[in-house]
Design a protein around this motif. Structure first.
Motif, short mmCIF file in Angstrom:
data_model
loop_
_atom_site.label_atom_id
_atom_site.label_comp_id
_atom_site.label_asym_id
_atom_site.label_seq_id
_atom_site.Cartn_x
_atom_site.Cartn_y
_atom_site.Cartn_z
N VAL A 36 0.76 -1.11 -0.14
CA VAL A 36 0.12 0.09 -0.12
C VAL A 36 0.64 1.34 0.03
O VAL A 36 1.91 1.29 0.69
N SER A 38 0.08 3.81 1.13
CA SER A 38 -0.14 4.91 2.51
C SER A 38 0.76 4.96 3.69
O SER A 38 1.06 5.82 4.15
N GLU A 67 0.02 -4.95 4.42
CA GLU A 67 -0.97 -4.53 5.24
C GLU A 67 -2.23 -5.40 4.73
O GLU A 67 -2.78 -5.46 3.79
N ASN A 68 -2.69 -6.27 5.84
CA ASN A 68 -3.60 -7.56 5.20
C ASN A 68 -4.11 -7.91 6.62
O ASN A 68 -3.59 -8.68 7.22
N ALA A 69 -5.39 -7.60 7.12
CA ALA A 69 -5.98 -7.79 8.36
C ALA A 69 -6.28 -9.39 8.32
O ALA A 69 -5.90 -10.28 9.31
N GLU A 114 -2.42 -6.23 16.73
CA GLU A 114 -2.17 -5.26 15.72
C GLU A 114 -1.13 -5.37 14.70
O GLU A 114 -1.34 -4.80 13.54
N THR A 128 0.68 -5.84 9.28
CA THR A 128 -0.29 -4.98 9.97
C THR A 128 -1.61 -5.32 9.62
O THR A 128 -2.05 -5.73 8.43
N LYS A 129 -2.70 -4.63 10.43
CA LYS A 129 -4.04 -4.44 9.67
C LYS A 129 -4.16 -3.32 8.92
O LYS A 129 -3.28 -2.61 8.93
N THR A 130 -5.38 -3.08 8.64
CA THR A 130 -5.77 -1.72 7.88
C THR A 130 -5.50 -0.55 8.69
O THR A 130 -5.49 -0.34 9.63
N ARG A 131 -4.58 0.43 7.94
CA ARG A 131 -4.16 1.63 8.54
C ARG A 131 -3.56 1.69 9.68
O ARG A 131 -3.88 2.48 10.74
N SER A 132 -2.55 0.89 9.55
CA SER A 132 -1.64 0.73 10.90
C SER A 132 -0.24 1.12 10.51
O SER A 132 0.66 0.42 10.84
#
Length: 380
Positions: A36, A38, A67-69, A114, A128-132
């Protein structure tokens, strides 16, 4: 335990983490990959001169951020079946990790669920999970601390700015006025280097101050004394999650533990300053804030008093916030690290100008500071 022991794990990350950036720190190169964009947008809010390549590297790392929960939960479920692990408290807030060892891998699983960090020598994988994205930056920051101390550098609590190319370290205890002093410098055009933690390195051309990528935490009471800061915070959505300072009356008091948090990028938007990599240390400023103070005073500080303040704010080998090393092993004993710190502090009080800066709530503090520095560095 297939997910933990599968040696094709890194190859799978290489296939999905195809967005790439290089980040440089003194003598360190971080080759970073993610799935990602971001995470890099987040990093670059904190990272000064991130593309400035270093010639003499002592450490190189490859970092993969995925990033993939769903994948994180699957990996965490596999780890939950493992009974042998070590719990490490890594931050004073209570953040902790479980450390697992598998063959040539070290695996750190955040107890909060997380994030997971997998280490293969100089390759670090961060799930990490989303937006971490903040967890990715925390990993990089921990690596900076460990590599820097292995070179003999010392971490201090405080802020750092550059006035006309002159590095000034702002050192003081809690609520002494460090952030206010830093903002006063920025108000008349100084460059921002660091806030909360700085790294001092003894190099050929003198003591260099290096920044640490951290958020700037500013008390609500302090913010109220700076109209340009208040206006920005009230008119913009800040990039970091914030405490409920707007409705909490405690936040109104200067010295409150309730803070707003802004990034170095947001600070530059407010003041138009440059966020620079570092500067040669020229002066140490030890603020003393008193809300009712009506005068600004600058006095030379006695060497022994200065030494006491510096010792209290020296974070090597024991940091008040980051309480235990992890990811990159500590290669120098605490005894040697303590000796390095003590020797550096002795040098600082013997060779640097150390001033006490007494001031109150904007009682011409900016103007007086500017006048003092203009006289001190009249040849600049």
């Amino acid at each position: 335990m297939h997910e933990v022991q599968d040696m094709e794990f890194l190859d799978r990350l290489k296939n999905v983490c195809i967005i790439q950036r290089n980040y440089f720190y003194p003598e360190i190169k971080f080759s970073c990959y993610s799935n990602v964009n971001s995470v890099f947008e987040y990093m670059e809010e904190y990272w000064h001169d991130f593309s400035m390549e270093q010639k003499d590297l002592t450490a190189e790392y490859r970092l993969y951020h995925f990033e993939n929960a769903e994948y994180l939960d699957k990996y965490a479920a596999a780890l939950s079946a493992v009974k042998e692990f070590q719990v490490i408290m890594i931050h004073k807030s209570g953040m902790a990790v479980r450390k697992y060892m598998f063959n040539n891998k070290k695996i750190y699983s955040g107890i909060n669920g997380e994030f997971i960090v997998v280490c293969y020598d100089n390759v670090i994988c961060v799930l990490t999970k989303t937006r971490s994205a903040s967890y990715f930056l925390r990993v990089v920051r921990e690596m900076i601390f460990r590599v820097s101390e292995s070179r003999g550098d010392v971490v201090f609590h405080g802020a750092a700015v550059s006035y006309k190319g002159k590095g000034i370290y702002i050192c003081g205890d809690k609520s002494a006025g460090k952030t206010s002093t830093m903002l006063n410098f920025l108000y008349f055009g100084s460059d921002f280097i660091a806030n909360d933690r700085i790294i001092l390195a003894n190099e050929e051309n003198g003591i260099q101050m290096h920044y640490v990528p951290l958020a700037i935490r500013i008390g609500y009471g302090t913010m109220g004394a700076y109209s340009e800061l208040s206006e920005y915070v009230n008119q913009h959505e800040l990039s970091r999650p914030q405490s409920d300072w707007k409705t909490n009356r405690e936040a109104e008091y200067i010295g409150s533990s309730i803070k707003i948090e802004i990034t170095p990028g947001e600070l530059a938007d407010i003041y138009g300053n440059s966020n620079i990599f570092g500067a040669k240390l020229q002066c140490i400023m030890i603020p003393s804030f008193q809300a009712g103070e009506t005068e600004c005073r600058f006095t030379r500080m006695d060497a022994e008093m200065a030494r006491e303040v510096l010792l209290r704010n020296c974070m090597t080998p024991k940091d008040d916030n980051w309480v235990a090393p992890w990811i990159v092993p500590r290669v120098i004993s605490e005894q040697e690290l303590s000796r390095n710190s003590s020797e550096l502090i002795d040098w600082l009080v013997s060779n640097c100008s150390v001033y006490r800066y007494e001031f109150g709530v904007r009682n011409n503090a900016v103007l007086k500071l500017k006048e003092f520095l203009a006289a001190e560095y009249a040849d600049c």
